[in-house]
Design an enzyme around this catalytic site. Structure first.
Site, mmCIF file in Angstrom:
data_model
loop_
_atom_site.group_PDB
_atom_site.id
_atom_site.type_symbol
_atom_site.label_atom_id
_atom_site.label_comp_id
_atom_site.label_asym_id
_atom_site.label_seq_id
_atom_site.Cartn_x
_atom_site.Cartn_y
_atom_site.Cartn_z
ATOM 1 N N ARG A 17 17.640 -64.448 22.175
ATOM 2 C CA ARG A 17 17.169 -63.396 21.268
ATOM 3 C C ARG A 17 17.802 -62.050 21.583
ATOM 4 O O ARG A 17 17.958 -61.212 20.692
ATOM 5 C CB ARG A 17 15.645 -63.298 21.342
ATOM 6 C CG ARG A 17 14.936 -64.439 20.629
ATOM 7 C CD ARG A 17 13.437 -64.299 20.693
ATOM 8 N NE ARG A 17 12.919 -64.475 22.044
ATOM 9 C CZ ARG A 17 11.642 -64.375 22.371
ATOM 10 N NH1 ARG A 17 10.747 -64.068 21.446
ATOM 11 N NH2 ARG A 17 11.254 -64.564 23.621
ATOM 12 N N VAL B 32 14.989 -76.710 21.857
ATOM 13 C CA VAL B 32 14.023 -76.547 22.932
ATOM 14 C C VAL B 32 13.105 -75.358 22.671
ATOM 15 O O VAL B 32 11.943 -75.343 23.093
ATOM 16 C CB VAL B 32 14.736 -76.366 24.293
ATOM 17 C CG1 VAL B 32 13.733 -76.406 25.440
ATOM 18 C CG2 VAL B 32 15.796 -77.448 24.496
ATOM 19 N N ALA B 33 13.593 -74.354 21.967
ATOM 20 C CA ALA B 33 12.841 -73.120 21.747
ATOM 21 C C ALA B 33 11.535 -73.385 21.000
ATOM 22 O O ALA B 33 11.524 -74.021 19.946
ATOM 23 C CB ALA B 33 13.692 -72.126 20.953
ATOM 24 N N TYR C 234 -1.715 -74.294 21.200
ATOM 25 C CA TYR C 234 -0.428 -74.827 21.662
ATOM 26 C C TYR C 234 -0.324 -76.314 21.347
ATOM 27 O O TYR C 234 0.717 -76.799 20.923
ATOM 28 C CB TYR C 234 -0.264 -74.589 23.161
ATOM 29 C CG TYR C 234 1.010 -75.171 23.722
ATOM 30 C CD1 TYR C 234 2.249 -74.595 23.407
ATOM 31 C CD2 TYR C 234 0.999 -76.298 24.539
ATOM 32 C CE1 TYR C 234 3.424 -75.130 23.902
ATOM 33 C CE2 TYR C 234 2.166 -76.832 25.038
ATOM 34 C CZ TYR C 234 3.384 -76.247 24.720
ATOM 35 O OH TYR C 234 4.549 -76.791 25.198
ATOM 36 N N LYS D 109 2.509 -78.214 18.796
ATOM 37 C CA LYS D 109 3.413 -79.324 19.130
ATOM 38 C C LYS D 109 3.245 -80.492 18.164
ATOM 39 O O LYS D 109 4.221 -81.154 17.798
ATOM 40 C CB LYS D 109 3.174 -79.790 20.572
ATOM 41 C CG LYS D 109 3.343 -78.708 21.636
ATOM 42 C CD LYS D 109 4.623 -77.911 21.484
ATOM 43 C CE LYS D 109 5.862 -78.681 21.880
ATOM 44 N NZ LYS D 109 7.074 -77.814 21.917
ATOM 45 N N PRO E 226 7.489 -84.501 27.149
ATOM 46 C CA PRO E 226 7.196 -84.388 28.584
ATOM 47 C C PRO E 226 5.763 -83.939 28.840
ATOM 48 O O PRO E 226 5.122 -83.317 27.995
ATOM 49 C CB PRO E 226 8.197 -83.328 29.066
ATOM 50 C CG PRO E 226 8.462 -82.504 27.855
ATOM 51 C CD PRO E 226 8.398 -83.447 26.695
ATOM 52 N N VAL F 293 6.412 -80.205 33.440
ATOM 53 C CA VAL F 293 7.830 -80.232 33.796
ATOM 54 C C VAL F 293 8.055 -79.323 34.994
ATOM 55 O O VAL F 293 7.675 -78.155 34.985
ATOM 56 C CB VAL F 293 8.704 -79.763 32.616
ATOM 57 C CG1 VAL F 293 10.174 -79.790 33.017
ATOM 58 C CG2 VAL F 293 8.462 -80.628 31.389
ATOM 59 N N SER G 168 7.638 -68.709 29.523
ATOM 60 C CA SER G 168 7.447 -70.091 29.954
ATOM 61 C C SER G 168 7.608 -70.226 31.457
ATOM 62 O O SER G 168 6.869 -70.957 32.118
ATOM 63 C CB SER G 168 8.427 -71.024 29.230
ATOM 64 O OG SER G 168 9.769 -70.648 29.454
#
Length: 247
Positions: free
Chosen positions: A33, A81-82, A159, A163, A186, A189, A202
């Site tokens: 960003r 991934v973001a 959250y 997902k 996952p 992690v 994160s």
């Protein structure tokens, strides 16, 4: 030289993914960003093999942009991934919608680059399979690709909802746009932590959680590394912290 695009490069998972891809000889374009010459991303520029890493500024993945198209152009593999990893803010506007719309925008952009783009790997989560307290039992004795989290509510588990909705969006678009998509789900992690002046949200959350269960955090983080099976484009090998869905 194999090529890849990675979204959310400064994140906890994405930065380790980039390190592993570089070690395997990939040429990478990664979205950030901030400005690519910012001190915030110096730790990425310092990675071994970073001459094969190009950072592309994409301020908002929820919006279609020439910058996003440029980041994906020429990539054989796209790792999306973001996604917001946070437990504060407005549940819908700050967590759910950015995850869903970001996934939609990235996959729609990816579709412009077929057939050169061979596969899209989306980082989902076990949160898409079960709620926080596992009130929802697995359909077949253990959780698998047939299980979806239909229990979590946005007011208490935003959250988790993000997902679920983001992954469902990914599969709808995979079918509609004809994309080869794999989703990784996952659990917790744990990877090495890069020393950088600006810690991502994160990363700070993971360090906070890990600090509560480890007396020697530095030792733990230096010895425990989560390996991504999908760095090799092949059927996904299962790890005890990893589930997957694919067509």
């Amino acid at each position: 030289m194999p090529s890849a695009c990675v979204t959310g490069a400064t994140g906890y998972v994405a930065s380790e993914l980039i390190r592993q891809l570089l070690s395997r000889g990939y040429s990478i374009k990664a979205t950030v960003r901030c400005a690519p010459d910012s001190q915030r991303v110096q730790f990425l520029r310092d990675l071994t093999g970073s001459s094969s890493l190009e950072l592309v500024q994409v301020p908002d993945l929820q919006q279609h942009s020439e910058a996003l198209d440029a980041a994906i152009a020429g990539a054989q593999y796209l790792f999306h991934v973001a996604s917001p990893f946070r437990f504060d803010g407005d549940p819908n506007n700050d967590i759910v919608q950015p995850a869903v719309q970001g996934t939609r925008t990235v996959l729609e952009a990816a579709a412009k680059h077929k057939p050169g783009l061979q596969r899209v790997v989306v980082t989902s989560s076990v949160c898409a399979i079960h709620d926080m307290n596992r009130k929802q039992q697995p359909k077949h004795g253990q959780y698998c690709e047939d299980d979806w989290n239909d229990v979590s509510q946005i007011d208490s588990e935003a959250y988790w909802v993000s997902k679920v909705q983001a992954e469902r969006t990914a599969w709808e678009l995979a079918d509609h746009l004809g994309l080869d998509v794999v989703t990784l789900l996952p659990n917790f992690v744990l990877v090495r932590v890069f020393l950088c002046p600006c810690v991502s949200r994160s990363l700070s959350i993971h360090v906070s959680v890990t600090s509560s269960v480890a007396d020697d955090l530095d030792s733990l983080l230096s010895t425990c590394t989560f390996k991504f099976a999908t760095l090799k484009v092949c059927p996904v090998n299962f790890h005890w912290t990893l589930s997957a869905r694919w067509d």
